[in-house]
Design an enzyme around this catalytic site. Structure first.
Site, PDB file in Angstrom:
ATOM      1  N   LEU A  19       0.861  -1.194   0.000  1.00 28.11           N
ATOM      2  CA  LEU A  19       0.000   0.000   0.000  1.00 28.11           C
ATOM      3  C   LEU A  19       0.889   1.233   0.000  1.00 28.11           C
ATOM      4  O   LEU A  19       1.815   1.305   0.812  1.00 28.11           O
ATOM      5  CB  LEU A  19      -0.830   0.073   1.287  1.00 28.11           C
ATOM      6  CG  LEU A  19      -1.757  -1.077   1.639  1.00 28.11           C
ATOM      7  CD1 LEU A  19      -2.333  -0.839   3.031  1.00 28.11           C
ATOM      8  CD2 LEU A  19      -2.878  -1.169   0.613  1.00 28.11           C
ATOM      9  N   HIS A  20       0.606   2.178  -0.861  1.00 30.48           N
ATOM     10  CA  HIS A  20       1.384   3.421  -0.794  1.00 30.48           C
ATOM     11  C   HIS A  20       0.661   4.631  -1.367  1.00 30.48           C
ATOM     12  O   HIS A  20       1.123   5.752  -1.233  1.00 30.48           O
ATOM     13  CB  HIS A  20       2.714   3.260  -1.529  1.00 30.48           C
ATOM     14  CG  HIS A  20       2.565   3.230  -3.019  1.00 30.48           C
ATOM     15  ND1 HIS A  20       2.147   2.122  -3.692  1.00 30.48           N
ATOM     16  CD2 HIS A  20       2.746   4.193  -3.955  1.00 30.48           C
ATOM     17  CE1 HIS A  20       2.088   2.380  -4.981  1.00 30.48           C
ATOM     18  NE2 HIS A  20       2.433   3.631  -5.168  1.00 30.48           N
ATOM     19  N   ARG A  21      -0.490   4.436  -2.033  1.00 26.74           N
ATOM     20  CA  ARG A  21      -1.120   5.589  -2.698  1.00 26.74           C
ATOM     21  C   ARG A  21      -1.676   6.561  -1.674  1.00 26.74           C
ATOM     22  O   ARG A  21      -2.351   6.153  -0.722  1.00 26.74           O
ATOM     23  CB  ARG A  21      -2.282   5.151  -3.581  1.00 26.74           C
ATOM     24  CG  ARG A  21      -1.823   4.342  -4.704  1.00 26.74           C
ATOM     25  CD  ARG A  21      -2.492   4.557  -5.996  1.00 26.74           C
ATOM     26  NE  ARG A  21      -1.779   3.683  -6.904  1.00 26.74           N
ATOM     27  CZ  ARG A  21      -0.743   4.049  -7.641  1.00 26.74           C
ATOM     28  NH1 ARG A  21      -0.355   5.301  -7.655  1.00 26.74           N
ATOM     29  NH2 ARG A  21      -0.116   3.178  -8.378  1.00 26.74           N
ATOM     30  N   ARG A  67       6.089   6.027   3.127  1.00 26.22           N
ATOM     31  CA  ARG A  67       4.940   6.912   3.349  1.00 26.22           C
ATOM     32  C   ARG A  67       3.876   6.225   4.230  1.00 26.22           C
ATOM     33  O   ARG A  67       3.283   6.837   5.108  1.00 26.22           O
ATOM     34  CB  ARG A  67       4.357   7.246   1.973  1.00 26.22           C
ATOM     35  CG  ARG A  67       3.105   8.033   2.028  1.00 26.22           C
ATOM     36  CD  ARG A  67       2.515   8.189   0.619  1.00 26.22           C
ATOM     37  NE  ARG A  67       1.724   9.396   0.623  1.00 26.22           N
ATOM     38  CZ  ARG A  67       2.067  10.527   0.018  1.00 26.22           C
ATOM     39  NH1 ARG A  67       3.176  10.594  -0.687  1.00 26.22           N
ATOM     40  NH2 ARG A  67       1.308  11.578   0.090  1.00 26.22           N
ATOM     41  N   ASP A  92      -2.387  -1.634  -3.877  1.00 21.62           N
ATOM     42  CA  ASP A  92      -2.880  -0.472  -4.616  1.00 21.62           C
ATOM     43  C   ASP A  92      -1.863  -0.075  -5.697  1.00 21.62           C
ATOM     44  O   ASP A  92      -1.942   0.996  -6.272  1.00 21.62           O
ATOM     45  CB  ASP A  92      -3.176   0.697  -3.664  1.00 21.62           C
ATOM     46  CG  ASP A  92      -1.950   1.195  -2.919  1.00 21.62           C
ATOM     47  OD1 ASP A  92      -0.845   0.651  -3.109  1.00 21.62           O
ATOM     48  OD2 ASP A  92      -2.091   2.147  -2.132  1.00 21.62           O
TER      49      ASP A  92
END
Ligand code: UD1
Length: 375
Positions: A207-209, A242, A283
């Protein structure tokens, strides 16, 4: 012919690797620029090593910042490089800020220098204008002289935006060139044994968006689903910087109980982990494609995908939107029950390990006329 190749962020590295190698095999002069958008050893250096990418000829050292700061920083640092190298082509890949920044600088200097932009992975559209990558894709395509597409559906997207068919060439998926080239080395790592993971019996998560990890509600629902999934099979989660920052900032770390959180992995280790898994939840754009090629079921945690071929022909599905813990869990269970396919089964056209050959052939065929002829 001289080709200036640009890479900036993690998902760029696996795309430029086969192009740089193919240009080298053809004896074409191809200096490489690293914008420095990603700079951590784990987000950058390890990819250069794993993928045998030569050290960059130019490192712009731009680093993190707001979109404006980062994009402008790349533009300012790239302009003198372009003037110095005076290439026939600037090759940009994907949809990150570095891609748009270098395309824009090149388009503005084209009348003076005669350099043209080739965009690899052109024509993908999510239709979500709130997504920074969508803005980057649309504008990069508009600025490009040669648009090299990874799948046929991209052609209709480009036509709908008024881009002439003559500028568009079907190339296939360069990232899958890298996947096939690296799979034997990835499998030889012995990573599953090292992590005591049962082959075909665990889940992988990335996940990073910003739309997911900057939103405390979406992130909490997702982590809740992961903790529940971890009661059914091991869940391994290589965590983007992030995401790590936000999990801590929102106080969500306790929700990850039972989930095996690890540092971001290098290319080969990540490929080995994906290849051995029962299901991937992500994602990421790249993982939707990689799982399709590997035959691993994928659950995409987004409202839409710019890679619909991974759903229609591949192993991908979108989790119900808006994301909820129960919606994610039921998609996860469905995907796990569906089971894996043979790698390469029902592969989309052009996802065959030869896309970089088609990219370089198109660059050569359309190499700029002599500079005197450039008006
Ligand atoms: C960028 C791309 C995204 C891609 C992703 C892969 C854009 C608009 N987005 O998003 O399309 O899928 O890369 O990772 O270009 N950071 C580090 N070390 C690094 C790089 C970043 O710690 O080497 C941290 C910094 O705190 C930074 C944050 O991660 O502010 C986000 O990095 P950034 O490159 O701005 O965007 P990504 O979210 O990684």
């Amino acid at each position: 012919m001289r080709v200036l190749v640009v890479a900036g962020a993690r998902p760029n590295f696996m795309k430029v690797a086969p192009i740089v190698a193919e240009l080298g095999r053809r004896g074409i002069e191809a200096p490489l620029v690293h914008t420095g958008q990603h700079y951590d050893a784990r987000m950058s250096d390890t990819f250069f090593r794993d993928l045998d990418i030569p050290a960059p000829d130019f490192h712009l050292g731009v680093g993190s910042g707001s979109h404006a700061v980062q994009t402008a920083g790349v533009m300012t640092a790239f302009e003198p490089v372009l003037r110095e190298v005076r290439p026939d082509w600037v090759v940009v890949v994907g949809d990150v800020n570095s891609t748009l920044a270098c395309a824009l600088v090149t388009a503005k200097l084209k009348p003076e220098l005669g350099c043209r932009v080739a965009h690899v992975e052109a024509g993908l559209r999510s239709g979500d204008w709130a997504m920074p990558e969508e803005v980057n894709r649309v504008l990069t395509d508009r600025l490009s002289d040669l648009l090299l597409t990874p799948s046929r559906d991209a052609h209709a997207n480009l036509r709908a935006e008024g881009i002439a068919d003559a500028q568009v060439v079907f190339a296939g998926n360069v990232m899958i060139d890298t996947l096939f080239a690296q799979l034997p080395a990835a499998r030889a790592l012995g990573l599953l044994d090292e992590l005591a993971l049962p082959r075909g019996g665990y889940a992988v998560v990335t996940l990073h968006r910003p739309s997911m990890v900057d939103d405390a509600r979406a992130l909490a629902e997702t982590l809740g689903a992961l903790a529940e999934a971890a009661r059914e099979m091991p869940v391994v989660f290589p965590m983007h910087p992030r995401t790590r920052q936000n999990v801590e900032a929102f106080g969500l770390a306790p929700m990850l109980h039972g989930v095996r959180v690890v540092e971001p992995l290098g290319y080969r280790a990540m490929l080995a982990l994906t290849d051995g898994s029962a299901v991937v939840l992500t994602d990421s754009g790249g993982l939707q494609e990689e799982t399709t090629s590997l035959g691993v079921p994928c659950v995409t945690l987004r409202e839409q995908t710019e890679r619909p071929v991974t759903v229609t022909q591949g192993t991908n599905r979108l989790a119900p939107w808006p994301l909820t813990r129960d919606g994610i869990l039921s998609s996860f269970r469905e995907a796990a029950a569906e089971g894996r396919r043979e790698p390469g089964a029902r592969a989309p056209e052009g996802w065959d390990g030869r896309a970089a050959e088609r990219v370089v052939a198109a660059l050569r065929e359309r190499c700029a006329p002599p500079r005197e002829a450039v008006r």
